[in-house]
Scaffold this active site. Structure first.
Site, PDB file in Angstrom:
ATOM      1  N   THR A  31      -8.181   6.574  -1.528  1.00  0.00           N
ATOM      2  CA  THR A  31      -9.781   6.027  -1.543  1.00  0.00           C
ATOM      3  C   THR A  31     -10.379   7.100  -1.383  1.00  0.00           C
ATOM      4  O   THR A  31     -11.597   7.313  -2.185  1.00  0.00           O
ATOM      5  CB  THR A  31      -9.777   5.535  -0.929  1.00  0.00           C
ATOM      6  OG1 THR A  31      -9.398   5.657   0.188  1.00  0.00           O
ATOM      7  CG2 THR A  31      -9.104   3.566  -1.377  1.00  0.00           C
ATOM      8  N   LYS A  40     -14.182   8.310  -3.294  1.00  0.00           N
ATOM      9  CA  LYS A  40     -15.828   8.694  -2.638  1.00  0.00           C
ATOM     10  C   LYS A  40     -16.415   9.986  -2.772  1.00  0.00           C
ATOM     11  O   LYS A  40     -17.463  10.116  -3.121  1.00  0.00           O
ATOM     12  CB  LYS A  40     -15.438   8.738  -1.098  1.00  0.00           C
ATOM     13  CG  LYS A  40     -15.424   7.489  -0.512  1.00  0.00           C
ATOM     14  CD  LYS A  40     -14.701   7.454   0.784  1.00  0.00           C
ATOM     15  CE  LYS A  40     -14.082   6.967   1.488  1.00  0.00           C
ATOM     16  NZ  LYS A  40     -12.904   5.978   2.395  1.00  0.00           N
ATOM     17  N   HIS A  69       0.801  -0.960   0.543  1.00  0.00           N
ATOM     18  CA  HIS A  69       0.414  -0.531  -0.213  1.00  0.00           C
ATOM     19  C   HIS A  69       0.688   0.862  -0.241  1.00  0.00           C
ATOM     20  O   HIS A  69       0.697   2.267   0.214  1.00  0.00           O
ATOM     21  CB  HIS A  69      -0.870   0.099   1.170  1.00  0.00           C
ATOM     22  CG  HIS A  69      -1.849  -0.621   0.860  1.00  0.00           C
ATOM     23  ND1 HIS A  69      -3.516  -1.010   0.502  1.00  0.00           N
ATOM     24  CD2 HIS A  69      -1.868  -1.986   1.445  1.00  0.00           C
ATOM     25  CE1 HIS A  69      -3.937  -1.299   0.859  1.00  0.00           C
ATOM     26  NE2 HIS A  69      -3.454  -2.751   1.308  1.00  0.00           N
ATOM     27  N   LYS A 100       1.586  14.443   0.778  1.00  0.00           N
ATOM     28  CA  LYS A 100      -0.782  15.205   0.572  1.00  0.00           C
ATOM     29  C   LYS A 100      -0.124  15.781  -0.120  1.00  0.00           C
ATOM     30  O   LYS A 100      -1.025  16.659  -0.762  1.00  0.00           O
ATOM     31  CB  LYS A 100      -1.313  14.339   1.197  1.00  0.00           C
ATOM     32  CG  LYS A 100      -1.346  13.025   1.724  1.00  0.00           C
ATOM     33  CD  LYS A 100      -2.218  12.510   2.558  1.00  0.00           C
ATOM     34  CE  LYS A 100      -1.835  10.882   2.703  1.00  0.00           C
ATOM     35  NZ  LYS A 100      -2.734   9.910   1.991  1.00  0.00           N
ATOM     36  N   LYS A 112      -7.963  13.534   4.556  1.00  0.00           N
ATOM     37  CA  LYS A 112      -7.241  12.651   4.324  1.00  0.00           C
ATOM     38  C   LYS A 112      -5.865  13.225   5.473  1.00  0.00           C
ATOM     39  O   LYS A 112      -6.065  13.691   5.979  1.00  0.00           O
ATOM     40  CB  LYS A 112      -5.869  12.418   3.363  1.00  0.00           C
ATOM     41  CG  LYS A 112      -5.374  14.153   3.023  1.00  0.00           C
ATOM     42  CD  LYS A 112      -4.976  14.318   1.324  1.00  0.00           C
ATOM     43  CE  LYS A 112      -5.921  14.152   0.224  1.00  0.00           C
ATOM     44  NZ  LYS A 112      -6.462  13.267  -0.333  1.00  0.00           N
ATOM     45  N   ARG A 113      -5.098  11.590   6.214  1.00  0.00           N
ATOM     46  CA  ARG A 113      -4.108  12.065   6.819  1.00  0.00           C
ATOM     47  C   ARG A 113      -3.245  13.326   7.114  1.00  0.00           C
ATOM     48  O   ARG A 113      -3.280  13.744   5.697  1.00  0.00           O
ATOM     49  CB  ARG A 113      -3.264  10.858   6.958  1.00  0.00           C
ATOM     50  CG  ARG A 113      -4.103   9.912   7.841  1.00  0.00           C
ATOM     51  CD  ARG A 113      -4.441  10.090   9.203  1.00  0.00           C
ATOM     52  NE  ARG A 113      -2.752  10.073  10.051  1.00  0.00           N
ATOM     53  CZ  ARG A 113      -2.167   9.065  11.118  1.00  0.00           C
ATOM     54  NH1 ARG A 113      -3.045   7.999  11.483  1.00  0.00           N
ATOM     55  NH2 ARG A 113      -1.938   9.868  11.898  1.00  0.00           N
TER      56      ARG A 113
HETATM   57  C1  NBG Z   1      -2.666   3.941   2.203  1.00  0.00           C
HETATM   58  C2  NBG Z   1      -2.202   5.023   1.100  1.00  0.00           C
HETATM   59  C3  NBG Z   1      -3.270   4.650  -0.333  1.00  0.00           C
HETATM   60  C4  NBG Z   1      -4.054   3.924  -0.064  1.00  0.00           C
HETATM   61  C5  NBG Z   1      -4.772   3.319   0.734  1.00  0.00           C
HETATM   62  C6  NBG Z   1      -5.000   2.058   0.558  1.00  0.00           C
HETATM   63  C7  NBG Z   1      -0.929   3.363   3.420  1.00  0.00           C
HETATM   64  C8  NBG Z   1       0.617   2.357   4.492  1.00  0.00           C
HETATM   65  N1  NBG Z   1      -1.313   3.088   1.958  1.00  0.00           N
HETATM   66  O1  NBG Z   1      -2.868   6.063  -0.688  1.00  0.00           O
HETATM   67  O2  NBG Z   1      -1.359   5.803   1.506  1.00  0.00           O
HETATM   68  O3  NBG Z   1      -5.742   4.237  -0.920  1.00  0.00           O
HETATM   69  O4  NBG Z   1      -3.219   2.800   1.530  1.00  0.00           O
HETATM   70  O5  NBG Z   1      -4.753   1.102  -0.227  1.00  0.00           O
HETATM   71  O6  NBG Z   1      -1.729   3.897   4.699  1.00  0.00           O
END
Ligand code: NBG
Length: 837
Positions: free
Chosen positions: A680, A684, A379, A576, A570-571
């Site tokens: 994601t 949404k 991920h 980002k 988002k985080r």
């Molecule tokens: C996160 C990514 C996102 C991705 C999500 C779900 C982690 C390690 N990765 O871009 O940063 O959408 O995983 O796949 O949290």
């Protein structure tokens, strides 16, 4: 019954489940009122008159869950009968969101409940608000796991989600003078009606000690593990209801407790604290979620958590889910263990250990089974986010597993050597064991070697995974690598979150889209229908009004509802690029106060942020402080009233996302190209009719391809350009020097214009941008501003904007997690659905 009898009576097995009629409770308003009152009076033990909102919520939850439990039992019986192949999703995180609404939706109980509660003088909204969401995840990765199990249940695919029942989930964020302050999240404090503990099915998990060589009965030398300490994993089952299909899958979360809860000797000798020390020590393992996102910390407790939950899960599947005497050579026909990132990868040596040390398999046979039972999803693309465990730590905690990892590595490298004789460099690059800066185990490599398949989470990510992160492995096993682009569940993120839009869509094309999201394409013609566009705009407006109402009570924030809502949720992470968004806001502000731009020429916008920073991530916390400082200054400046507004409600979580996302006009997806694996939230937002301003990154690329260039605001460097710029030597200060607009924005921050009385200059953010800027914010700034002028132009034409927004909805059916699950099934799992006869 005597103790001996208890000991020898075999526990009833699932095949002994009776075939009594598992009918659900009656569905009528009267029956509901009766059931609810029974739960309140006899379950909670209170009268209606004396009951608290929490009592009422708990009684409601239990009443609703009954309607799913019958389906759950039926699902389990059927599963047992069919012995079908099961997806065992191993994930350290599940960011579930609130359960009540989802249960109501799945059981189609909303109307009955609303009416019944009305008769009792209560409102569903109030009781709904009482539920604390289980925040058992950090962000996208955990939410993805929750979407996936929702989809598998809806598609009738057997799945058990395995994870950890953290006692404290993701921290609660508050702001003090604009700075993030974390508070603990005691989400279980008021009771949790959605879980079913099964202490009788606890699993013992061992740690520490050493290994010894022993010669077995056949004269073969084997290694055995002599562990030093142990804990128990208690399973807590959760229902994962499919959408109105009669199926309920299981999520099984493990909680750690001591094997010997109480040391009676210490207690009797008067040392009361010492008597419960073991308990405290054990419970620590599942006590708290690590609030990291994309950057693991490598703490030993984290490895304990990882091993704890996968050991429990593998034992559970082998000893409880499979029939007794199951021939484990057939395990690959019954289970696929999906490794959600590297967190559960220690399951690989654990399965090897179970097969060899507990079940007596030889290495080759155990390895043949193991290799078919695992698949790995990566991920991330940030190298620092790939977990490694120092050999010293792993060896101390799990000495037998370390031995197994060494052996896996030796065999694997023998294969590499045979294929590439003499290529020592390649061997070193590919070794599961890294030698520098300290000897450690590369968990992603272990997962790749052991997994039948390895996938990334969007096309670009999967490509970069092959080309940049694991190139030697993709040379070696080209067929092992595949892509599955992420998806999100339309049940929670459209149907539940945006009821009005859902109704509008259903009126236009019928209800089938909820489980077949490709059907949204039938909306396309409505984009050209003026009256539909009008209604679409009315829904957006209503969603803004609803959000404004929430933020007023939740955060004392006044949200204007007649401006463009531009959101970035988002985080908080540098890659980002929340700072890029911030520079845009500061630029607009600077241009107005300096008189360069007339305030009337600015498109009225509300900028909304939602973001938590990892508590130890200093730069991220600085950025939060700066966003709040800029927000305060902008909002207080009368000159900008009705034109620019910044809102940053604290504690962004799934519950808030469900309110923010439907109201959004513009979705900010502005990561540096090549850094966001997928995203994601972008999906949404598009599905809720927000237009994206975004870089060529992650799933943005696929969104743009589907919605079309006219309905997407693209900007910024593409990945090869990023790479080229970094190779050539990136000097952020040169952009500052060349671009007067950028310079003015940065100077304004540095001048203390946003510092309030505190005179804090946000120097760390400014100097980081000018001297380091690892994620090329300054390089993309001009392109971003230009793209924002295209946004303004498009927004000035409401019909054009709504047309694009409707097309975004119509063309994003691909991003359903149902489709993602189909892809996993076709490309990786090969687990057919279990359909009714
Ligand atoms: C996160 C990514 C996102 C991705 C999500 C779900 C982690 C390690 N990765 O871009 O940063 O959408 O995983 O796949 O949290």
């Amino acid at each position: 019954m005597t103790d001996t009898e208890t000991a020898i009576t075999p526990a009833p097995r699932r095949d002994a489940l009776d075939s009594r009629d598992l009918t659900a409770p009656q569905r009528s308003v009267d029956a509901f009122v009766n059931d609810f009152m029974r739960e309140l009076n006899y379950g909670q033990g209170v009268s209606l008159a004396r009951s608290s909102v929490n009592d009422q919520y708990l009684a409601l939850a239990r009443t609703v869950r009954h309607h799913l439990q019958a389906r759950w039992m039926t699902t389990l019986v059927k599963q047992w009968d069919l012995q079908a192949k099961t997806v065992c999703y191993l994930s350290a995180e599940y960011l579930l969101g609130r359960q009540l609404d989802n249960a109501l939706l799945a059981s189609d109980m909303d109307d009955i409940v609303e009416e019944g509660l009305g008769q009792l003088g209560m409102t569903l909204g109030t009781l709904r608000g009482q539920e604390i969401e289980p925040g058992l995840g950090n962000g996208g990765l955990g939410r993805l796991a929750a979407c996936f199990i929702d989809s598998l249940a809806t598609m009738s695919v057997p799945c058990i989600g395995y994870g950890i029942r953290y006692e404290y989930g993701i921290f609660r964020q508050t702001f003090v003078d604009g700075w993030q302050v974390e508070q603990s999240d005691p989400w279980l404090a008021l009771g949790n009606p959605w879980e079913f503990p099964h202490p009788e099915n606890s699993v013992r998990v061992q740690f520490g000690g050493h290994t010894e060589k022993v010669t077995d009965d056949n004269g073969v030398e084997r290694s055995t593990w002599v562990p030093e300490w142990d804990v128990q994993g208690v399973p807590y089952n959760y229902m994962v209801p499919g959408y109105r299909n009669g199926r309920v899958n299981t999520l099984r979360l493990w909680s750690a407790t001591a094997t010997r809860a109480f040391d009676l000797a210490s207690f009797n000798s008067g040392d009361y604290v010492d008597a419960v020390r073991g308990q405290t020590f054990a419970e620590k393992i599942s006590a708290v979620l690590y609030p990291e996102d994309s950057t693991p910390q490598g703490k030993e407790l984290r490895l304990q958590q990882q091993y704890f939950f996968v050991a429990c899960s593998l034992h559970d599947f082998i000893d409880q889910v499979l029939p007794p005497e199951f021939d484990l050579r057939l395990l690959p026909e019954r289970a696929i263990f999906q490794l959600n990132d590297t967190h559960p990868v220690i399951a690989v040596p654990e399965l090897m250990r179970i097969l060899m040390d507990e079940k007596g398999f030889e290495w080759a046979d155990a390895w043949a089974i193991t290799q078919q039972c695992f698949a790995y999803t990566c991920h991330t693309l940030l190298p620092e986010a790939l977990e490694v465990w120092p050999v010293e730590v792993l060896g101390r905690l799990l000495p037998r597993h370390l031995e197994i990892v060494y052996r896996i590595n030796d065999d694997f490298l023998d294969g590499v050597r045979a294929r590439f004789p003499g290529d020592e460099m390649r061997m070193r690059r590919m070794s599961i064991i890294a030698e520098f800066p300290e000897r450690s185990v590369r968990m992603a490599y272990l997962a790749t070697v052991a997994g039948a398949k390895v996938n990334g989470v969007a096309e670009l990510h999967s490509q970069l995974l092959r080309d940049k992160v694991l190139p030697d492995f993709s040379d070696y096993w080209p067929d092992k690598f595949t892509n599955v682009t992420n998806g999100v569940t339309p049940r929670r993120f459209v149907r539940l979150a945006n009821r009005q839009l859902s109704n509008l869509i259903t009126e236009a094309i019928g209800p089938g889209w909820v489980t077949d999201l490709d059907r949204l394409e039938e909306l396309e013609p409505f984009a050209d229908d003026a009256s539909f566009r009008e209604r679409f705009r009315a829904v957006k407006k209503a969603d803004k009004v609803r959000l404004a109402k929430l933020l007023r009570t939740r955060d004392s924030i006044e949200l204007p509802t007649d401006m463009m809502l531009d959101i970035m949720v988002k985080r908080l992470h540098e890659y980002k690029r929340q700072t890029l968004k911030l520079l845009h806001i500061v630029t607009l502000y600077q241009q107005v106060i300096s008189g360069e731009v007339a305030v009337e020429d600015i498109t009225p916008r509300v900028f909304a942020f939602g973001a938590k920073a990892a508590p130890g991530y200093r730069m991220a916390k600085e950025i939060i402080g700066l966003i709040n400082a800029v927000g305060r200054t902008v909002n207080e400046d009368k000159r900008l009233e009705g034109r620019l507004n910044v809102v940053f409600p604290a504690n962004y979580n799934v519950t808030l996302a469900e309110k923010l996302i439907p109201a959004a006009d513009l979705s900010e997806q502005i990561s540096l190209a090549g850094k966001e694996a997928s995203g994601t939230g972008n999906m949404k937002l598009a599905l809720n009719g927000a237009l994206t301003i975004g870089t060529d990154d992650g799933a943005n690329i696929e969104i743009r391809r589907l919605v079309g260039d006219d309905n997407f605001f693209l900007f910024g460097l593409v990945e090869p350009e990023v790479e080229a710029l970094q190779t050539a030597g990136y000097h952020p200060a040169s952009y500052y020097e060349k671009d007067p607009t950028l310079r003015a924005a940065i100077d304004l921050i540095a001048s203390g214009a946003f510092s309030g009385d505190g005179q804090y200059s946000f120097e760390p953010v400014v100097s980081n941008l000018l001297n380091d800027d690892r994620f090329l914010v300054l390089a993309d700034y001009a392109a971003y501003l230009e793209a924002q002028t295209r946004v303004d132009a498009a927004y000035a034409d409401p019909d054009r904007w709504s047309r694009s927004a409707i097309l975004n909805v119509a063309r994003c059916g691909f991003f359903s997690s149902d489709r993602a699950m189909r892809d996993y099934i076709d490309r990786i799992w090969h687990t057919p659905p279990v359909l009714d006869d």
